[in-house]
Design a protein around this motif. Structure first.
Motif, PDB file in Angstrom:
ATOM      1  N   ASP A   1       8.226  13.947 -13.788  1.00 41.01           N
ATOM      2  CA  ASP A   1       9.150  12.905 -14.210  1.00 41.01           C
ATOM      3  C   ASP A   1       8.587  12.262 -15.458  1.00 41.01           C
ATOM      4  N   MET A   2       9.431  11.582 -16.201  1.00 45.41           N
ATOM      5  CA  MET A   2       8.990  10.745 -17.317  1.00 45.41           C
ATOM      6  C   MET A   2       9.229   9.311 -16.886  1.00 45.41           C
ATOM      7  N   VAL A   3       8.134   8.574 -16.703  1.00 43.36           N
ATOM      8  CA  VAL A   3       8.218   7.218 -16.177  1.00 43.36           C
ATOM      9  C   VAL A   3       7.818   6.201 -17.242  1.00 43.36           C
ATOM     10  N   LYS A   4       8.376   5.012 -17.117  1.00 41.93           N
ATOM     11  CA  LYS A   4       8.190   3.981 -18.128  1.00 41.93           C
ATOM     12  C   LYS A   4       6.743   3.486 -18.150  1.00 41.93           C
ATOM     13  N   LEU A   5       6.245   3.371 -19.362  1.00 45.59           N
ATOM     14  CA  LEU A   5       4.921   2.813 -19.626  1.00 45.59           C
ATOM     15  C   LEU A   5       5.158   1.476 -20.322  1.00 45.59           C
ATOM     16  N   ASN A   6       4.560   0.414 -19.818  1.00 42.02           N
ATOM     17  CA  ASN A   6       4.876  -0.931 -20.298  1.00 42.02           C
ATOM     18  C   ASN A   6       4.030  -1.420 -21.460  1.00 42.02           C
ATOM     19  N   SER A   7       2.811  -0.921 -21.592  1.00 46.37           N
ATOM     20  CA  SER A   7       1.908  -1.388 -22.645  1.00 46.37           C
ATOM     21  C   SER A   7       0.677  -0.481 -22.677  1.00 46.37           C
ATOM     22  N   MET A   8      -0.146  -0.676 -23.696  1.00 46.14           N
ATOM     23  CA  MET A   8      -1.420   0.060 -23.743  1.00 46.14           C
ATOM     24  C   MET A   8      -2.304  -0.354 -22.567  1.00 46.14           C
ATOM     25  N   GLU A   9      -2.270  -1.622 -22.219  1.00 44.46           N
ATOM     26  CA  GLU A   9      -3.060  -2.099 -21.088  1.00 44.46           C
ATOM     27  C   GLU A   9      -2.597  -1.420 -19.799  1.00 44.46           C
ATOM     28  N   ASP A  10      -1.285  -1.275 -19.665  1.00 39.57           N
ATOM     29  CA  ASP A  10      -0.724  -0.576 -18.516  1.00 39.57           C
ATOM     30  C   ASP A  10      -1.273   0.845 -18.460  1.00 39.57           C
ATOM     31  N   MET A  11      -1.248   1.556 -19.592  1.00 37.45           N
ATOM     32  CA  MET A  11      -1.761   2.926 -19.617  1.00 37.45           C
ATOM     33  C   MET A  11      -3.243   2.980 -19.235  1.00 37.45           C
ATOM     34  N   MET A  12      -4.029   2.072 -19.807  1.00 36.55           N
ATOM     35  CA  MET A  12      -5.474   2.104 -19.546  1.00 36.55           C
ATOM     36  C   MET A  12      -5.815   1.748 -18.096  1.00 36.55           C
ATOM     37  N   SER A  13      -4.875   1.114 -17.396  1.00 33.70           N
ATOM     38  CA  SER A  13      -5.119   0.755 -15.997  1.00 33.70           C
ATOM     39  C   SER A  13      -4.787   1.896 -15.033  1.00 33.70           C
ATOM     40  N   LEU A  14      -4.159   2.954 -15.536  1.00 39.80           N
ATOM     41  CA  LEU A  14      -3.748   4.056 -14.665  1.00 39.80           C
ATOM     42  C   LEU A  14      -4.930   4.919 -14.254  1.00 39.80           C
ATOM     43  N   PRO A  15      -4.884   5.471 -13.048  1.00 34.58           N
ATOM     44  CA  PRO A  15      -5.977   6.347 -12.606  1.00 34.58           C
ATOM     45  C   PRO A  15      -5.986   7.670 -13.357  1.00 34.58           C
ATOM     46  N   LEU A  16      -7.156   8.299 -13.411  1.00 33.23           N
ATOM     47  CA  LEU A  16      -7.306   9.622 -14.015  1.00 33.23           C
ATOM     48  C   LEU A  16      -7.010  10.697 -12.980  1.00 33.23           C
ATOM     49  N   THR A  17      -6.311  11.746 -13.411  1.00 31.01           N
ATOM     50  CA  THR A  17      -6.032  12.877 -12.526  1.00 31.01           C
ATOM     51  C   THR A  17      -7.210  13.859 -12.574  1.00 31.01           C
ATOM     52  N   SER A  18      -7.083  14.930 -11.815  1.00 29.85           N
ATOM     53  CA  SER A  18      -8.116  15.972 -11.836  1.00 29.85           C
ATOM     54  C   SER A  18      -8.157  16.666 -13.195  1.00 29.85           C
ATOM     55  N   TRP A  19      -7.091  16.541 -14.005  1.00 25.05           N
ATOM     56  CA  TRP A  19      -7.069  17.089 -15.362  1.00 25.05           C
ATOM     57  C   TRP A  19      -7.631  16.092 -16.363  1.00 25.05           C
ATOM     58  N   ASN A  20      -8.116  14.953 -15.855  1.00 26.30           N
ATOM     59  CA  ASN A  20      -8.705  13.896 -16.679  1.00 26.30           C
ATOM     60  C   ASN A  20      -7.685  13.254 -17.630  1.00 26.30           C
ATOM     61  N   ILE A  21      -6.456  13.137 -17.143  1.00 25.02           N
ATOM     62  CA  ILE A  21      -5.431  12.417 -17.897  1.00 25.02           C
ATOM     63  C   ILE A  21      -4.935  11.247 -17.050  1.00 25.02           C
ATOM     64  N   ARG A  22      -4.513  10.197 -17.721  1.00 27.40           N
ATOM     65  CA  ARG A  22      -4.018   9.016 -17.014  1.00 27.40           C
ATOM     66  C   ARG A  22      -2.550   9.212 -16.652  1.00 27.40           C
ATOM     67  N   GLN A  23      -2.242   8.868 -15.411  1.00 30.50           N
ATOM     68  CA  GLN A  23      -0.852   8.864 -14.979  1.00 30.50           C
ATOM     69  C   GLN A  23      -0.737   8.001 -13.729  1.00 30.50           C
ATOM     70  N   PRO A  24       0.473   7.494 -13.456  1.00 28.97           N
ATOM     71  CA  PRO A  24       0.658   6.709 -12.234  1.00 28.97           C
ATOM     72  C   PRO A  24       0.337   7.556 -11.006  1.00 28.97           C
ATOM     73  N   SER A  25      -0.170   6.929  -9.982  1.00 32.21           N
ATOM     74  CA  SER A  25      -0.498   7.644  -8.751  1.00 32.21           C
ATOM     75  C   SER A  25       0.785   8.107  -8.067  1.00 32.21           C
ATOM     76  N   ASP A  26       0.660   9.077  -7.180  1.00 26.78           N
ATOM     77  CA  ASP A  26       1.824   9.626  -6.483  1.00 26.78           C
ATOM     78  C   ASP A  26       2.585   8.550  -5.711  1.00 26.78           C
ATOM     79  N   ASP A  27       1.876   7.538  -5.212  1.00 29.55           N
ATOM     80  CA  ASP A  27       2.557   6.499  -4.432  1.00 29.55           C
ATOM     81  C   ASP A  27       3.107   5.357  -5.294  1.00 29.55           C
TER      82      ASP A  27
END
Length: 147
Positions: A36-62
């Protein structure tokens, strides 16, 4: 990812100018190629996201609170990642089909397929990329040419 063009400066510009930004959220619980393409609210929002096993930030499954682009107005533009690109719009991804599947979903949205741009290093440009019926061509490849 470490071998892709960095997009942080683009994101800073997007938020500075009050634009709306969506980011990929890959379903990681199984072997699905759903994204999915989900809304990102700010740079701070992005930096607060967890890292995946691919070492990229994205919202958690839940994290189900974020707006999904196709549930609202669709998208105008997608910056496409990849390992290789040719000048005719063929793209070599990482083999899971996340972006191709998402672009096909976009084609069924009233707004249609967004414009797609690959950001590439010139070393990623290839003479020809093999594709199959599941691959969606990209509209443009941007790269820095030092020559």
């Amino acid at each position: 990812m470490h071998d892709e063009v960095r997009t942080e400066d683009i994101l800073h510009h997007v938020f500075k100018h009050g634009k709306t930004c969506f980011m990929p959220k890959y379903l990681t619980r199984d072997t699905s190629n759903h994204m999915d393409m989900v809304k990102l609210n700010s740079m701070e929002d992005m930096m607060s996201l967890p890292l995946t096993s691919w070492n990229i930030r994205q919202p958690s499954d839940d994290d189900i609170t974020r707006e999904e682009a196709l549930e609202t107005g669709g998208l105008d533009l997608i910056l496409m990642p990849g390992l290789g690109f040719d000048r005719s719009g063929k793209r070599l991804g990482r083999g899971k089909g996340f972006y191709d599947t998402y672009l096909k979903r976009c084609m069924n949205h009233p707004k249609g397929k967004p414009y797609t741009i690959a950001l590439a290093f010139k070393e990623q440009l290839c003479e020809d990329i093999p594709v199959n019926d599941n691959d969606v061509l990209i509209d443009e490849v941007l790269y820095e040419d030092m020559e």
